[in-house]
Scaffold this motif. Structure first.
Motif, mmCIF file in Angstrom:
data_model
loop_
_atom_site.group_PDB
_atom_site.id
_atom_site.type_symbol
_atom_site.label_atom_id
_atom_site.label_comp_id
_atom_site.label_asym_id
_atom_site.label_seq_id
_atom_site.Cartn_x
_atom_site.Cartn_y
_atom_site.Cartn_z
ATOM 1 N N ALA A 1 22.596 36.627 40.405
ATOM 2 C CA ALA A 1 22.980 36.975 41.934
ATOM 3 C C ALA A 1 23.616 35.767 42.577
ATOM 4 C CB ALA A 1 21.814 37.337 42.666
ATOM 5 N N ASP A 2 23.601 34.631 42.142
ATOM 6 C CA ASP A 2 24.157 33.401 42.642
ATOM 7 C C ASP A 2 25.877 33.561 42.600
ATOM 8 O OD1 ASP A 2 23.894 31.117 44.277
ATOM 9 O OD2 ASP A 2 23.925 29.887 42.448
ATOM 10 N N GLY A 3 26.337 32.951 43.734
ATOM 11 C CA GLY A 3 28.004 33.193 43.777
ATOM 12 C C GLY A 3 28.367 34.324 44.721
ATOM 13 N N THR A 4 28.630 33.947 45.920
ATOM 14 C CA THR A 4 29.006 35.192 46.693
ATOM 15 C C THR A 4 30.535 35.608 46.355
ATOM 16 O OG1 THR A 4 29.821 33.335 48.296
ATOM 17 C CG2 THR A 4 27.584 34.589 48.692
ATOM 18 N N ALA A 5 31.252 34.598 45.908
ATOM 19 C CA ALA A 5 32.815 34.816 45.549
ATOM 20 C C ALA A 5 32.977 35.570 44.246
ATOM 21 C CB ALA A 5 33.646 33.556 45.735
ATOM 22 N N GLY A 6 31.802 35.496 43.525
ATOM 23 C CA GLY A 6 31.733 36.356 42.251
ATOM 24 C C GLY A 6 31.589 35.534 40.985
ATOM 25 N N ILE A 7 32.081 36.061 39.981
ATOM 26 C CA ILE A 7 31.947 35.304 38.367
ATOM 27 C C ILE A 7 33.259 35.050 38.003
ATOM 28 C CG2 ILE A 7 30.707 35.275 36.169
ATOM 29 C CD1 ILE A 7 28.498 36.551 37.566
ATOM 30 N N ILE A 8 33.630 33.948 37.345
ATOM 31 C CA ILE A 8 34.805 33.831 36.584
ATOM 32 C C ILE A 8 34.354 33.392 35.177
ATOM 33 C CG2 ILE A 8 36.772 32.134 36.162
ATOM 34 C CD1 ILE A 8 36.560 31.864 39.206
ATOM 35 N N ILE B 1 24.102 36.087 46.512
ATOM 36 C CA ILE B 1 23.621 34.977 47.357
ATOM 37 C C ILE B 1 24.399 33.695 46.893
ATOM 38 C CG2 ILE B 1 21.984 34.914 45.916
ATOM 39 C CD1 ILE B 1 20.047 33.614 47.765
ATOM 40 N N THR B 2 24.589 32.746 47.520
ATOM 41 C CA THR B 2 24.729 31.413 47.447
ATOM 42 C C THR B 2 23.785 30.300 47.612
ATOM 43 O OG1 THR B 2 27.375 31.747 47.473
ATOM 44 C CG2 THR B 2 26.651 29.545 47.695
#
Length: 807
Positions: free
Chosen positions: A218-225, A559-560
């Motif tokens: 769930a960590d990383g509000t801008a998403g996943i790369i 969530i970040t």
């Protein structure tokens, strides 16, 4: 909670649909594959037409394994038309379902990549392909030449709404809170630091997951790369070597060697490089503190270089229905940032005014050595995707030393002030994943669940010496010594349901996470312990349109979590006039993201439009306040809530066989509901940027690319960054049966890039202008051997032209 209830209701409706689906009409089942590689093509648009009047009778989208299923209304003559972005539309032969047979096997539909040129030794093309899947966007790292000698940052910058600031920090739709994965595994470094360590020459494609599902952490509000590196598919030895050098003395070499034999694959990769970022810096500061107004004008050269030495080896083995893998890697990194500046100061106190000039130098030097090990397996219970996957990695960073120092001299060369600081750190990270997939039908329906564990520990201390003019020596400031021990643990479980109903696809899930955070510190006020539990729902919908094209809709909650350096309670001097300190009480950010995407191929051409809305609570931002006479203090704060609403668009046109162009851009409205400013004023702005790129093939082995970029203004809690624009030019020549490629990149051809930012706060104002050294020339050579095809890389279009924004 209302959103959580809606997700549960959606899951219930999806499950009910599965239990009540009917199969009374005759069905036709087939599989869509890539005509070159034979790999399944997911989400291809498959339409069933009546042969009598060419009316569309049914349509469907292919699943993850390429399989599709169409229901015929009655026994009659039909034909199937299959299309997908980046492939030539294929119309099949007329067929007739057998009377009395409720199920017909259609076989494989082999789609040929659009605008491909065949030769005896390889396949090359100049298509630009972005694939929109149910929960992600895939950028193919091939076919564009201007990323030669670059990194993953260079590839990503072509994506709408991606910005790279003057320090090389990557943000997406205004947020730097994204997670980086490499081949589906968490990267060793964080954010932009991880991206700039991956040479573009080793990248196959990049997956951008702006609205991640419950399967993802769930960590990383801008998403996943997720960066997918190149892999060997044929038996024998293969490899590639890339070398680069630039006009600012950047240079590097990286390689990839691979061996495959039946059920064993071994791969080793490495890199040795130094990358420079050089700019001319100019800044004006006004600070009102301690009854004194200080006006400082600073100018000079700023320079950053990063040395990276990296080696990784991986072994993968198939044994029966199980694949085992193990990997080891080690990296040594040096990062040096600083410069020589001239300062002109003016001090106003009451009716008294004084002036003084200084020459100064400030540097931050980081040495770190890391070691990492990965292991895991995948157990396949059937050929339909029923499987269990487990993975584990451990990462150790030992004897990391960050050294800060500033010097301030009078014009005659005598020392006025200065400081020396040392930060020693040891870090240990471990993560374990267990994922289970159970397919419950042949159309792509599946149930997924899993468990996730993460732990991070960091032990460090900070020491600082200040120059004492009276004693003419540096002396230790024991009262500023800081010792800390940080620990973060996460336990999570998730469940997901997904399926394909003719042209309609869906995926819905729910993730629960428990988090533990503890900061131990010799400062009593900074010590704390946090225990939290949150639910993170997600939903993705897709619909394949009858005449081609696709609609996607998505939602997720994210969530970040604040990184440790956001919380470190001690003061660090970036230069003698700029100090930084963390905020131990910083809260995490929470984000709700919504997206709606339309994409369609028009022969060789393609277009896509995405509308999005994002709501972020407790936004984390660096803020600046007066510290003492002439010095500002930067710290982290939860400044309030922000909102982004806008649209992104991308299109590719093939005008002629030797000329194609691609255009992409974004426009969004950004608002910060400001809880930080004393006047409570909200910051609002329209943000936009666009890219216009032309690709030319003047000869069979020659390619030319011209790029134009405009990046619009944006706001923050305390200020704004002005717009800027620039142009790039690249040319590549292939030789020796395309095994050797030489590329010359000219960046910021007309020297138009200027980074201008301002910050305003209570009792302070600063304005910063950064001029990158340009034009920047980079020469790259790439050599491939044996089974590796001559891979072209993405264009190099970053905006990381500047150095010195954190001042």
């Amino acid at each position: 909670m209302m959103m959580h209830r809606l997700i549960v209701m959606f899951l219930f409706c999806c499950l009910s649909a599965e239990l009540h689906s009917q199969t009374s009409s005759p069905t036709v089942t087939g599989r869509v594959v890539d005509g070159v590689t034979g790999e399944p093509v997911e989400y291809a648009n498959v339409v069933l037409y009546s042969a009598r009047d060419s009316t569309a009778e049914a349509h469907a989208a292919s699943g993850a394994d390429g399989i599709f299923s169409l229901r015929c209304r009655h026994v009659d003559d039909y034909y199937i038309e299959t299309s997908f972005v980046g492939y030539t539309t294929l119309r099949g032969a007329v067929f007739r379902p057998d009377d009395g047979n409720s199920h017909m096997i259609y076989g494989d539909v082999a789609l040929q990549p659009a605008n491909m040129e065949l030769s005896e030794v390889e396949i090359t093309g100049r298509k630009r392909q972005t694939v929109y899947k149910l929960d992600k966007k895939v950028i193919e790292a091939a076919g564009n030449i201007a990323a030669d000698g670059g990194t993953a940052v260079d590839i990503l910058s072509r994506t709408p709404s991606v910005r790279v600031d003057a320090e090389g920090e990557v943000t997406f739709r205004g947020s730097s809170g994204f997670k980086v994965y490499i081949d589906g595994k968490p990267a060793t470094l964080e954010g932009g630091a991880a991206l700039e360590q991956i040479p573009a020459g080793r990248i196959d494609n990049i997956e951008i997951i702006t609205v991640p599902s419950a399967r993802n952490e769930a960590d990383g509000t801008a998403g996943i790369i997720n960066i997918n590196t190149k892999r060997q598919t044929a038996d024998g030895w293969s490899g590639l070597v890339n070398g680069t050098a630039s006009s600012v003395a950047s240079r590097g070499i990286d390689f990839l060697a691979s061996y495959r034999r039946k059920n064993i694959r071994w791969q080793t990769s490495g890199e040795a490089s130094r990358r420079y970022l050089v700019s001319d810096f100019d800044q004006l500061k006004r600070i009102d503190a301690n009854d004194t107004l200080t006006v400082t004008h600073a100018s000079g050269e700023r320079k950053t270089y990063t040395d990276s030495y990296f080696l990784r080896t991986m072994l993968e083995r198939d044994k029966g229905n199980t694949t085992w893998f193990a990997a080891l890697e080690s990296r040594y990194r040096i990062r040096h940032r600083g410069g020589h500046l001239h300062y002109d100061d003016m001090y106003v106190s009451g009716n008294d005014t004084a002036k003084q000039s200084f020459n100064g130098g400030d540097y931050v030097h980081l040495n770190e050595w890391t070691a990492r090990g990965d292991a895991g397996f995948e157990r396949r219970f059937s050929e339909t995707g029923h499987k269990l996957t487990a993975s584990l990695f451990a990462f150790y960073e030992g004897d990391a030393m960050e050294f800060f120092y500033t010097d301030l001299f009078y014009p005659d060369g005598s020392r006025a002030q200065g400081h020396r600081a040392w930060e020693a750190e040891y870090r240990l990270t471990a993560q374990a994943n267990l994922d289970y997939v159970y397919p419950f039908n042949e159309k792509g329906g599946k149930f997924e669940s899993g468990y996730y564990f993460f732990t991070y520990t960091e032990d460090g201390d900070y020491t600082i010496d200040f120059y004492q003019p009276a004693a003419m020596r540096f002396e230790r400031r024991d009262e500023l010594y800081n010792r800390y021990l940080f620990r973060r643990d996460i336990h999570a479980v998730y469940a997901m349901l997904s399926n394909v109903h003719a042209a309609f696809s869906y995926q819905a899930g729910l993730r629960g996470e428990y988090r533990y955070r503890k900061l131990g510190n010799n400062e009593a006020w900074a010590r704390h312990v946090r225990n939290d539990f949150d639910l993170f729902p997600s939903a993705h919908l897709a619909y394949a349109l009858r005449r081609g094209g696709r609609l996607n809709a998505a939602y997720s909650r994210r969530i970040t979590q604040p990184q440790l350096f956001y919380m470190e309670p001690y003061v660090v001097y970036v230069d003698f006039y700029t100090a930084q300190r963390g905020n131990p009480m910083i809260l995490p950010e929470y984000t709700n993201s919504f997206e709606f995407t339309w994409s369609k191929g028009f022969g060789d051409n393609s277009a896509a439009v995405t509308a999005f809305h994002r709501m972020r609570k407790d936004k984390i931002e660096r803020v600046r306040v007066p510290y003492h006479t002439g010095v500002t203090l930067d710290s982290m704060a939860n400044v309030g809530n922000d909102y982004s609403t806008g649209v992104e668009a991308a299109t590719t046109f093939f005008l002629y066989r030797w000329w194609n162009m691609d255009i992409n851009g974004s426009l969004y409205y950004y608002t910060i509901k400001n809880d930080y400013k004393t006047d409570g004023a909200d910051e609002k702005s329209w943000n936009w940027q666009w890219a216009f790129n032309n690709n030319f093939d003047p000869g069979r082995n020659t390619r030319l690319r011209f790029e134009a970029y405009y990046v619009g203004p944006t706001v923050s809690t305390q200020g704004r960054v002005n717009e800027f624009f620039y142009f790039n030019l690249a040319v590549r020549q292939q030789m020796f049966k395309r095994k050797l490629a030489a590329t010359l990149n000219i960046r910021d051809v007309f020297s138009t890039a200027r980074y201008i930012s301002s910050q305003t706060g209570r009792y302070l104002y600063s304005n910063t202008t950064i001029y990158p050294r340009s034009p920047l020339l980079t020469l790259s050579l790439s050599w491939t051997f044996n089974n590796f095809k001559s891979q072209k890389k993405e264009e190099k279009i970053t905006h990381d032209l500047f150095e010195g924004t954190n001042r």
